[in-house]
Design a protein around this motif. Structure first.
Motif, PDB file in Angstrom:
ATOM      1  N   MET A   1       0.836  -1.188   0.000  1.00  0.00           N
ATOM      2  CA  MET A   1       0.000   0.000   0.000  1.00  0.00           C
ATOM      3  C   MET A   1       0.877   1.246   0.000  1.00  0.00           C
ATOM      4  SD  MET A   1      -3.205  -0.482   2.508  1.00  0.00           S
ATOM      5  CE  MET A   1      -2.781  -2.031   3.247  1.00  0.00           C
ATOM      6  N   ARG A   2       0.472   2.158  -0.757  1.00  0.00           N
ATOM      7  CA  ARG A   2       1.184   3.435  -0.766  1.00  0.00           C
ATOM      8  C   ARG A   2       0.426   4.421   0.104  1.00  0.00           C
ATOM      9  NH1 ARG A   2       5.577   3.544  -4.494  1.00  0.00           N
ATOM     10  NH2 ARG A   2       5.399   1.731  -5.826  1.00  0.00           N
ATOM     11  N   TRP A   3       0.140   5.595  -0.395  1.00  0.00           N
ATOM     12  CA  TRP A   3      -0.489   6.635   0.414  1.00  0.00           C
ATOM     13  C   TRP A   3      -1.998   6.437   0.577  1.00  0.00           C
ATOM     14  CZ3 TRP A   3      -4.248   9.878  -1.486  1.00  0.00           C
ATOM     15  CH2 TRP A   3      -4.441   9.848  -2.862  1.00  0.00           C
ATOM     16  N   ASN A   5      -5.190   3.774   1.111  1.00  0.00           N
ATOM     17  CA  ASN A   5      -5.532   2.427   1.553  1.00  0.00           C
ATOM     18  C   ASN A   5      -6.950   2.095   1.080  1.00  0.00           C
ATOM     19  OD1 ASN A   5      -6.209   0.100   2.921  1.00  0.00           O
ATOM     20  ND2 ASN A   5      -5.456   0.806   4.905  1.00  0.00           N
ATOM     21  N   ASN A  57      -2.374   7.033   4.149  1.00  0.00           N
ATOM     22  CA  ASN A  57      -1.133   6.674   4.826  1.00  0.00           C
ATOM     23  C   ASN A  57      -0.141   7.823   4.662  1.00  0.00           C
ATOM     24  OD1 ASN A  57      -2.140   4.034   5.367  1.00  0.00           O
ATOM     25  ND2 ASN A  57      -1.687   3.497   3.258  1.00  0.00           N
ATOM     26  N   PRO A  59       3.408   9.459   4.941  1.00  0.00           N
ATOM     27  CA  PRO A  59       4.802   9.005   5.014  1.00  0.00           C
ATOM     28  C   PRO A  59       5.450   9.343   6.365  1.00  0.00           C
ATOM     29  CG  PRO A  59       4.386  10.127   2.938  1.00  0.00           C
ATOM     30  CD  PRO A  59       3.163  10.321   3.794  1.00  0.00           C
ATOM     31  N   TYR A  62       3.654   5.911   9.009  1.00  0.00           N
ATOM     32  CA  TYR A  62       3.028   4.653   8.613  1.00  0.00           C
ATOM     33  C   TYR A  62       4.130   3.749   8.076  1.00  0.00           C
ATOM     34  CZ  TYR A  62       1.145   1.806   4.825  1.00  0.00           C
ATOM     35  OH  TYR A  62       0.873   0.796   3.960  1.00  0.00           O
ATOM     36  N   ASN A  64       3.638   0.289   7.117  1.00  0.00           N
ATOM     37  CA  ASN A  64       3.101  -0.827   6.345  1.00  0.00           C
ATOM     38  C   ASN A  64       3.092  -2.101   7.186  1.00  0.00           C
ATOM     39  OD1 ASN A  64       1.929  -2.155   4.200  1.00  0.00           O
ATOM     40  ND2 ASN A  64       3.466  -1.529   2.720  1.00  0.00           N
TER      41      ASN A  64
END
Length: 145
Positions: A1-3, A5, A57, A59, A62, A64
């Motif tokens: 997952m990036r920014w 969700n 999310n 940076p 978070y 992951n």
């Protein structure tokens, strides 16, 4: 997952649908409620913080999933909790008692806290704790009125 969700968004939709339907059907419900302004304020801060951090999310706050198969665990546990939440909504729809108050406040609090821990999402954990303490308190106190 990036920014973003997507799973968190789906979970939020599943949690919010029965709440929105209930609010629409009971919009003229003038019942007494527990009125501790500080608890209500912190509940709202926690609620909206959880909404934001379940979906977005940020940076460096978070980290992951932090163990093998965490995505499977995340989806499985949240799926069971969402299903339980929806079942309790059906069971308790017309009730106004401690079962309804506690089940419909503990389950979403658990979803937020569990998600924060599994995702190592520090803000979500913090907001989930703030939300859980105040939401459960307010819900319980309202069930006594």
């Amino acid at each position: 997952m990036r920014w973003f969700n997507y799973y968190g968004l789906i979970i939020m939709v599943l949690i919010m649908v029965p709440n929105i339907v209930y609010a629409i059907k009971h919009k003229n419900n003038n019942c007494e409620s527990y009125n501790n302004k500080l608890a209500v304020l912190f509940e709202q801060i926690g609620r909206y913080g959880c909404f934001v951090f379940m979906i977005f999310n940020i940076p460096y706050t978070y980290f992951n999933f932090w163990f093998d198969n965490a995505l499977v665990v995340y989806l499985s546990v949240n799926g069971v909790l969402c299903l339980a939440y929806l079942v309790f909504w059906v069971i308790c729809w017309k009730r106004n008692d401690k079962l309804k108050a506690l089940s419909l406040s503990i389950i979403p609090s658990s979803i937020f806290l569990f998600s924060g821990v599994v995702l190592a999402n520090i803000p979500l954990i913090a907001f989930a704790i703030i939300f859980a303490v105040n939401h459960i308190l307010i819900s319980y106190k309202n069930s006594l009125l």
